[in-house]
Design a protein around this motif. Structure first.
Motif, PDB file in Angstrom:
ATOM      1  N   ALA A  44       0.702  -1.389  -0.053  1.00 41.12           N
ATOM      2  CA  ALA A  44       0.084  -0.006  -0.027  1.00 41.12           C
ATOM      3  C   ALA A  44       0.918   1.243   0.149  1.00 41.12           C
ATOM      4  O   ALA A  44       2.095   1.057   0.428  1.00 41.12           O
ATOM      5  CB  ALA A  44      -0.896   0.100   0.966  1.00 41.12           C
ATOM      6  N   SER A  45       0.342   2.421  -0.574  1.00 42.00           N
ATOM      7  CA  SER A  45       1.002   3.327  -0.575  1.00 42.00           C
ATOM      8  C   SER A  45       0.118   4.642  -0.264  1.00 42.00           C
ATOM      9  O   SER A  45      -0.930   4.588  -0.677  1.00 42.00           O
ATOM     10  CB  SER A  45       2.060   3.631  -1.728  1.00 42.00           C
ATOM     11  N   LYS A  77      -7.810   2.320   1.765  1.00 45.65           N
ATOM     12  CA  LYS A  77      -7.652   1.285   1.229  1.00 45.65           C
ATOM     13  C   LYS A  77      -7.760  -0.251   1.977  1.00 45.65           C
ATOM     14  O   LYS A  77      -8.108  -1.152   1.362  1.00 45.65           O
ATOM     15  CB  LYS A  77      -6.265   1.164   0.549  1.00 45.65           C
ATOM     16  N   ALA A  78      -7.327  -0.350   3.342  1.00 44.59           N
ATOM     17  CA  ALA A  78      -7.280  -1.411   3.884  1.00 44.59           C
ATOM     18  C   ALA A  78      -8.526  -1.729   4.584  1.00 44.59           C
ATOM     19  O   ALA A  78      -8.877  -2.970   5.038  1.00 44.59           O
ATOM     20  CB  ALA A  78      -5.949  -1.132   5.176  1.00 44.59           C
ATOM     21  N   ILE A  84      -1.281  -4.280  10.408  1.00 43.89           N
ATOM     22  CA  ILE A  84      -1.320  -5.675  10.530  1.00 43.89           C
ATOM     23  C   ILE A  84      -2.084  -6.412   9.531  1.00 43.89           C
ATOM     24  O   ILE A  84      -1.533  -7.352   8.983  1.00 43.89           O
ATOM     25  CB  ILE A  84      -2.072  -5.837  11.862  1.00 43.89           C
ATOM     26  N   LYS A  85      -2.909  -5.838   8.859  1.00 47.92           N
ATOM     27  CA  LYS A  85      -3.748  -6.305   7.906  1.00 47.92           C
ATOM     28  C   LYS A  85      -2.566  -6.542   6.706  1.00 47.92           C
ATOM     29  O   LYS A  85      -2.497  -7.618   5.944  1.00 47.92           O
ATOM     30  CB  LYS A  85      -4.963  -5.618   7.432  1.00 47.92           C
ATOM     31  N   LEU A  86      -2.325  -5.415   6.207  1.00 45.04           N
ATOM     32  CA  LEU A  86      -1.218  -5.362   5.085  1.00 45.04           C
ATOM     33  C   LEU A  86       0.065  -5.965   5.145  1.00 45.04           C
ATOM     34  O   LEU A  86       0.809  -6.363   4.380  1.00 45.04           O
ATOM     35  CB  LEU A  86      -0.972  -3.910   4.599  1.00 45.04           C
ATOM     36  N   THR A  87       0.745  -6.716   6.422  1.00 38.57           N
ATOM     37  CA  THR A  87       1.809  -7.358   6.403  1.00 38.57           C
ATOM     38  C   THR A  87       1.618  -8.699   7.280  1.00 38.57           C
ATOM     39  O   THR A  87       2.646  -9.450   7.492  1.00 38.57           O
ATOM     40  CB  THR A  87       2.733  -6.489   7.370  1.00 38.57           C
TER      41      THR A  87
END
Length: 247
Positions: A218-219, A228-229, A239-242
């Protein structure tokens, strides 16, 4: 400005990539955060930007103040001129006095001897290390060594500054000092800062990229990333993105 386009880096002949298809921009007079857990590829990107190793594929392009451009693999020697690098662990000669080290750093960057003392004086004031000059580096605290590391990184007045976990291991007072220094330097430089500390992102960064397993997940701004998340906070988004990170 620094721009990565489809940057990938593998340290072996296998399809084992430390960074994969990474594209990002570091704009002038901004602080860009590179956020991710340990092992996510942040240091690989930082070292490639500095010309310590080259892309396996893709490009890293640096735009100089006069508008000319070069890629780090074609002209790695120019990286030293246009980039200042502060590693997570200060790489300093422990038995040198601070002032001698700064003079050595000035010589390394080709600063003429008749301008060397002025260059040293400027970074001494910028980094608030006036009281450390006669001390040997091995006698300094972690925070003091970090300020000396900043001083050597900017002694040639580079337009870009690369910071790898700049507040790692510092106490709260030292962290505040580092934040003030980074904000001050960002007024005239493009700053890329890697971190895994969300508080530092909130305090310093204009925009950020989140990494996991060598990829950008994400950026954007904090608000854009949480949207976005589909989360209510950056912590939840991180946490969700990693969560699939291979730590």
């Amino acid at each position: 400005m620094i721009e990565l386009k489809s940057f990938s880096k593998s340290y072996s002949s296998k399809s084992d990539f430390a960074a994969k298809d990474v594209s990002l921009k570091i704009a002038n007079s901004t602080i860009t955060g590179l956020l991710g857990p340990n092992g996510s590829g942040k240091s690989t990107i930082m070292k490639a930007i500095c010309g310590f190793h080259f892309p396996t594929s893709g490009t890293i392009t640096i735009t100089t103040p006069d508008g000319s451009q070069f890629t780090t693999d074609e002209n790695p020697e120019l990286c030293m001129k246009y980039i200042g690098y502060v590693p997570e662990i200060p790489l300093l000669p422990k038995d040198m006095r601070v002032i001698d080290f700064l003079r050595y750093a000035a010589d390394t960057h080709g600063i003429p001897k008749d301008k060397r003392e002025d260059a040293c004086e400027l970074v001494i004031n910028e980094c608030s290390i006036e009281k450390l000059l006669s001390k040997k580096i091995k006698t300094l605290s972690k925070g003091q060594q970090q300020r000396v590391s900043f001083a050597q990184a900017i002694i040639h007045n580079p337009p870009n500054l690369i910071l790898d976990e700049p507040v790692s291991g510092l106490d709260p007072a030292q962290i505040l000092q580092m934040r003030d220094l980074i904000k001050k330097l960002s007024k005239t430089k493009a700053v890329l800062m890697s971190t895994h500390i969300l508080q530092e992102v909130r305090s310093l960064c204009d925009s950020l990229y989140i990494m996991s397993n060598g990829k950008i997940t994400a950026s954007g701004t904090e608000e854009e990333i949480t949207k976005k998340a589909g989360t209510k906070s950056l912590e939840e988004a991180f946490i969700k993105l990693t969560q699939t990170s291979g730590e």
